[in-house]
Design a protein around this motif. Structure first.
Motif, PDB file in Angstrom:
ATOM      1  N   THR A  69       4.404   2.255  20.618  1.00  0.00           N
ATOM      2  CA  THR A  69       3.209   2.556  21.420  1.00  0.00           C
ATOM      3  C   THR A  69       3.602   3.065  22.802  1.00  0.00           C
ATOM      4  OG1 THR A  69       2.026   0.813  20.240  1.00  0.00           O
ATOM      5  CG2 THR A  69       1.040   1.580  22.295  1.00  0.00           C
ATOM      6  N   GLU A  70       4.738   2.581  23.285  1.00  0.00           N
ATOM      7  CA  GLU A  70       5.205   2.983  24.611  1.00  0.00           C
ATOM      8  C   GLU A  70       6.281   4.068  24.528  1.00  0.00           C
ATOM      9  OE1 GLU A  70       6.008  -0.709  26.652  1.00  0.00           O
ATOM     10  OE2 GLU A  70       4.008  -1.441  26.148  1.00  0.00           O
ATOM     11  N   ASN A  71       6.274   4.801  23.409  1.00  0.00           N
ATOM     12  CA  ASN A  71       7.076   6.021  23.248  1.00  0.00           C
ATOM     13  C   ASN A  71       8.557   5.806  22.955  1.00  0.00           C
ATOM     14  OD1 ASN A  71       7.016   8.804  22.977  1.00  0.00           O
ATOM     15  ND2 ASN A  71       7.708   9.132  25.083  1.00  0.00           N
ATOM     16  N   MET A  72       8.926   4.682  22.380  1.00  0.00           N
ATOM     17  CA  MET A  72      10.314   4.497  21.961  1.00  0.00           C
ATOM     18  C   MET A  72      10.651   5.469  20.828  1.00  0.00           C
ATOM     19  SD  MET A  72      12.163   1.367  19.949  1.00  0.00           S
ATOM     20  CE  MET A  72      11.302   1.734  18.434  1.00  0.00           C
ATOM     21  N   LYS A  73      11.874   5.993  20.866  1.00  0.00           N
ATOM     22  CA  LYS A  73      12.350   6.805  19.751  1.00  0.00           C
ATOM     23  C   LYS A  73      13.395   6.052  18.930  1.00  0.00           C
ATOM     24  CE  LYS A  73       9.863  10.274  21.143  1.00  0.00           C
ATOM     25  NZ  LYS A  73       8.465   9.984  20.900  1.00  0.00           N
ATOM     26  N   LYS A  74      14.277   5.323  19.621  1.00  0.00           N
ATOM     27  CA  LYS A  74      15.363   4.606  18.949  1.00  0.00           C
ATOM     28  C   LYS A  74      15.543   3.226  19.568  1.00  0.00           C
ATOM     29  CE  LYS A  74      17.237   7.150  15.755  1.00  0.00           C
ATOM     30  NZ  LYS A  74      17.151   6.693  14.377  1.00  0.00           N
ATOM     31  N   ILE A  75      15.954   2.287  18.726  1.00  0.00           N
ATOM     32  CA  ILE A  75      16.303   0.955  19.225  1.00  0.00           C
ATOM     33  C   ILE A  75      17.746   0.995  19.701  1.00  0.00           C
ATOM     34  CG2 ILE A  75      16.609  -1.483  18.633  1.00  0.00           C
ATOM     35  CD1 ILE A  75      14.580  -1.039  16.324  1.00  0.00           C
ATOM     36  N   LYS A  76      17.961   0.616  20.955  1.00  0.00           N
ATOM     37  CA  LYS A  76      19.332   0.511  21.462  1.00  0.00           C
ATOM     38  C   LYS A  76      19.865  -0.898  21.193  1.00  0.00           C
ATOM     39  CE  LYS A  76      20.276   1.414  25.973  1.00  0.00           C
ATOM     40  NZ  LYS A  76      20.370   2.309  27.133  1.00  0.00           N
TER      41      LYS A  76
END
Ligand SMILES: [Zn+2]
Length: 136
Positions: A69-76
């Motif tokens: 929802t807050e625009n994450m693309k990838k989990i670091k």
């Protein structure tokens, strides 16, 4: 990317503070997740149960949907904790959802309330997984 011991313990302390927010009137089994995305932003999730048990949502998936929802693309980094004697282990459904937003560099920290932890990759948690590459 790598994390030092202080960073790891700091994340674990932070995620353990979330356990009290879990909504677990039926199982009394709180789980919390802290996600750091590819922009360095933090997102949090706890498990949320329901009187209709099948509607229960895990902490990991709550953190991931909040991050998206807050625009994450990838989990670091994904840190997961629970009131378990050993580091907690995500359920199969969550492993698949984590897979969707992870790559080989994603760091998954499985922890418990006593700061015991182990670090895993998505490949270790979900070997031979189904992913977008299977659709190509
Ligand atoms: Zn789960």
């Amino acid at each position: 990317m790598s994390l030092n011991e202080n960073e790891i313990l700091s994340y674990i302390n932070e995620v353990n503070l979330l356990l009290k927010n879990a909504y677990v009137p039926y199982s009394q089994f709180p789980v919390a997740a802290l996600l750091i995305d590819d922009n360095g932003c933090k997102h949090k999730g706890v498990n949320v149960e329901n009187a209709s048990f099948g509607l229960t949502i895990c902490a990991e998936r709550n953190a991931i949907t909040t991050a998206i929802t807050e625009n994450m693309k990838k989990i670091k980094v994904l840190v997961i904790t629970g009131n378990t004697p050993e580091p907690i282990s995500p359920c199969g459904a969550c492993r698949q959802v984590i897979r969707e937003f992870s790559d080989k560099d994603t760091i998954i920290i499985l922890a418990n309330k006593d700061n015991k932890y182990k670090i895993a990759s998505i490949e270790e948690l979900l070997p031979y997984s189904f992913s977008a590459e299977n659709l190509e």
